[in-house]
Design a protein around this motif. Sequence first.
Motif, mmCIF file in Angstrom:
data_model
loop_
_atom_site.group_PDB
_atom_site.id
_atom_site.type_symbol
_atom_site.label_atom_id
_atom_site.label_comp_id
_atom_site.label_asym_id
_atom_site.label_seq_id
_atom_site.Cartn_x
_atom_site.Cartn_y
_atom_site.Cartn_z
ATOM 1 N N ARG A 105 4.593 0.339 8.484
ATOM 2 C CA ARG A 105 5.492 -0.319 7.539
ATOM 3 C C ARG A 105 6.623 -1.027 8.300
ATOM 4 O O ARG A 105 6.991 -2.170 8.010
ATOM 5 C CB ARG A 105 6.066 0.713 6.562
ATOM 6 C CG ARG A 105 6.977 0.100 5.492
ATOM 7 C CD ARG A 105 7.503 1.197 4.562
ATOM 8 N NE ARG A 105 6.392 1.880 3.896
ATOM 9 C CZ ARG A 105 5.786 1.427 2.810
ATOM 10 N NH1 ARG A 105 6.194 0.309 2.234
ATOM 11 N NH2 ARG A 105 4.787 2.096 2.272
ATOM 12 N N ARG B 296 0.849 -1.209 0.000
ATOM 13 C CA ARG B 296 0.000 0.000 0.000
ATOM 14 C C ARG B 296 0.875 1.246 0.000
ATOM 15 O O ARG B 296 1.772 1.397 0.827
ATOM 16 C CB ARG B 296 -0.887 0.015 1.239
ATOM 17 C CG ARG B 296 -1.942 -1.095 1.230
ATOM 18 C CD ARG B 296 -2.870 -0.943 2.429
ATOM 19 N NE ARG B 296 -3.931 -1.948 2.396
ATOM 20 C CZ ARG B 296 -4.893 -2.013 3.314
ATOM 21 N NH1 ARG B 296 -4.914 -1.144 4.314
ATOM 22 N NH2 ARG B 296 -5.805 -2.951 3.230
ATOM 23 N N PRO B 297 0.654 2.131 -0.935
ATOM 24 C CA PRO B 297 1.508 3.327 -1.025
ATOM 25 C C PRO B 297 1.290 4.295 0.128
ATOM 26 O O PRO B 297 2.179 5.094 0.449
ATOM 27 C CB PRO B 297 1.086 3.967 -2.357
ATOM 28 C CG PRO B 297 -0.307 3.463 -2.593
ATOM 29 C CD PRO B 297 -0.370 2.091 -2.000
ATOM 30 N N ASP B 298 0.096 4.260 0.751
ATOM 31 C CA ASP B 298 -0.215 5.221 1.808
ATOM 32 C C ASP B 298 0.044 4.663 3.203
ATOM 33 O O ASP B 298 -0.436 5.192 4.210
ATOM 34 C CB ASP B 298 -1.681 5.653 1.699
ATOM 35 C CG ASP B 298 -2.635 4.455 1.753
ATOM 36 O OD1 ASP B 298 -2.136 3.283 1.590
ATOM 37 O OD2 ASP B 298 -3.841 4.651 1.948
ATOM 38 N N LEU B 299 0.787 3.555 3.308
ATOM 39 C CA LEU B 299 1.006 2.913 4.612
ATOM 40 C C LEU B 299 1.919 3.794 5.465
ATOM 41 O O LEU B 299 3.005 4.175 5.019
ATOM 42 C CB LEU B 299 1.652 1.536 4.424
ATOM 43 C CG LEU B 299 1.728 0.647 5.666
ATOM 44 C CD1 LEU B 299 0.330 0.229 6.128
ATOM 45 C CD2 LEU B 299 2.558 -0.613 5.369
ATOM 46 N N PRO B 300 1.468 4.137 6.691
ATOM 47 C CA PRO B 300 2.314 4.960 7.585
ATOM 48 C C PRO B 300 3.639 4.245 7.864
ATOM 49 O O PRO B 300 3.724 3.012 7.894
ATOM 50 C CB PRO B 300 1.474 5.103 8.856
ATOM 51 C CG PRO B 300 0.071 4.841 8.416
ATOM 52 C CD PRO B 300 0.146 3.868 7.296
ATOM 53 N N GLU B 301 4.700 5.031 8.102
ATOM 54 C CA GLU B 301 6.028 4.464 8.304
ATOM 55 C C GLU B 301 6.095 3.539 9.517
ATOM 56 O O GLU B 301 6.786 2.518 9.497
ATOM 57 C CB GLU B 301 7.060 5.604 8.452
ATOM 58 C CG GLU B 301 8.510 5.132 8.414
ATOM 59 C CD GLU B 301 8.848 4.424 7.122
ATOM 60 O OE1 GLU B 301 9.695 3.485 7.154
ATOM 61 O OE2 GLU B 301 8.262 4.784 6.066
#
Length: 684
Positions: free
Chosen positions: A347, A339-344
Amino acid sequence: MSMPGRDLSAPHDFRIDCLAVQSIPSVPTILDVVCRTTGMGFAAIARVTEDRWVACQVRDDIAFGLRPGDELEIRTTICNEIRQSGTAVVIDHVAADPAFCGHPTPAQYGFQSYISMPIKLPDGTFFGTLCAIDPKPAVLNTPAIIGLFQMFADLIGFHLDANQRVASSREALRLYENIIQSHVAPICAFDHDYRLIAFNKAHNDEFFRVNGFYTEIGDVFPDLLIPDQAVIMRANMRRALSGETYTAEVVFGRPEFGQPCWEITYTPLRNEAGEIIGAFHQAHDISARLRAETELREAQETLRQSQKLEAVGQLTGGVAHDFNNLLTIIRSSVDFLRRPDLPEARRTRYVDAVSETVDRAAKLTGQLLAFARRQTLKPEVFEVGPVLRSVADMLDTVTGARIRVVTDGLDTPCFVKADISQFETALVNMAVNARDAMDGGGTLTLRLIGSAMLPPIRGHGGAAGPFAAVSLTDTGSGIAPDVFGRIFEPFFTTKEVGKGTGLGLSQVFGFAKQSGGDVDVASVQGQGTTFTLYLPEIAAETDPKPVEELKSDGFPMGHGQCVLVVEDNIEVGRFATQILEDLGYRTTWVMNAEEALETLGPDGSGFAAVFSDVVMPGMGGIALAKALQHRLPHLPVVLASGYSHVLAQEGPRGIALLHKPYSADQLGGILGRIIRQRSTAPAG
């Protein structure tokens, strides 16, 4: 030659005694000489026992009235006194003899002169008397007359003994012959010319059964057999004739009669002087037994295969269950990472989850390989006591205050050669089992006994040792009899779901077996359990680790060096080359060891290292590494393996080893280390 122990006074047939005396050809002459020499009219040889007096042979010129086989009452004779004293009685004139003038015997039988000499066999056994009587006085008590009677008595005793021996020998021979002839095993004897000198009925019958014709005395036995068997038979007979006693298993007989297999015992045949005059053999047809043993082995192999399939089924189910759980975590984490919008923060959490799950999968694989004895061990010599003490201290910390950890014998100097990491893991696995059995409370005792014997375990024979015996004893609930035999099976557990994989004790079992030892267990329900790990004990010595254990330096980068990748699996090969190129290396990828040797050429120029799989078709990675150590010793080699029975048995012997699954930083760290070591090593 005497026969000690013969008791001729025992009840028996006196007729035999009479016949024995009468069979002596010289007896009539002896009695005739006695009468002529002494002038007496009656002479006899009598068999005298404690209660019988029997005339065996008689010369009667005075009408005394006794014939061979007739008896006198023993109490009415003087011979009973002679039997008791063992000495002769000589009376010239009864009326003038102060010892016998009043004796009832002379008056009862009407004699005035009397002489009786004891007859003894060579072994001293009393047989009877040689006696003579006459109604008139006679001159008897002279050395000549007494010597004559003594000589005749000894002669009669000698003949009786010899005849008895001949009769006994004949009887023994008949007995031996009956025994041998009635024996179901074929027996034959032969001389130095390989000619048959004797055989029993079974031998001839069996020979006919397997050859179609009978043997005869005088046959050269090997010549009766077909040529290839004749050579073997002659060689076997020669060994026996040279003095060797032995047993051989050989095939004899003609093809059309089945050619059975025989177990034949050969023994030299010696005379009284100990000289070999021939030999004999005794045979047994063992064909039926061998067939039964073969059928049993086949049945056992079928059973083992069935058990293996059952075990494979259990393993497959267990592995599938556990790995599916692990793959679920990895797959779910990867889905989120895409997912590109996954919070760090999330992640990082999913990346950590993937990494931890891979480690758990590697540990699960390691436990499976330990049970299968396929893990690559890194044996080293270490003292057992300090390792046990370190593990005991750790256990005392993690088991809680309710479990008391006790040690015994840890100061005993005791050294083993084993994988110390696997040894510690085995101890922890047994300790965890003990902790769970005690339900959080009790005493756990770690004990070391050096120079121990390995007892018989699970049907396997023991060994004298020496062995280091490491035992862990708990005061827990014990093991139920119905599950006792299954505790070392992989994935077998009595714990609740999620409380254990059932692989801990499997690891202990596999580690012990692969290290040359074993593990035993004793348990009493309600009292506790003792696991004892046996490892071969050795003398203390400095023994470096055989495996070059290289650690990661954290993503060390290459500088364009070329690495030859040898990997037959396309996916793994493609991924390995990608990792290496991302780490700054150039790569050349080949599919097998043979192609690698061709690519490297005679000097390996252009390549900084070789990175190879272990298990490949054709030449494996270990063989490739050994070949390169010989051909190109300057070229470093790294082997990668998930498992290898060759590595498990032999170890990589100094070759750098990277265990699958490996990470990019582990691969980069090992390559960077060995390339630097080779580049800074002195030449020559």
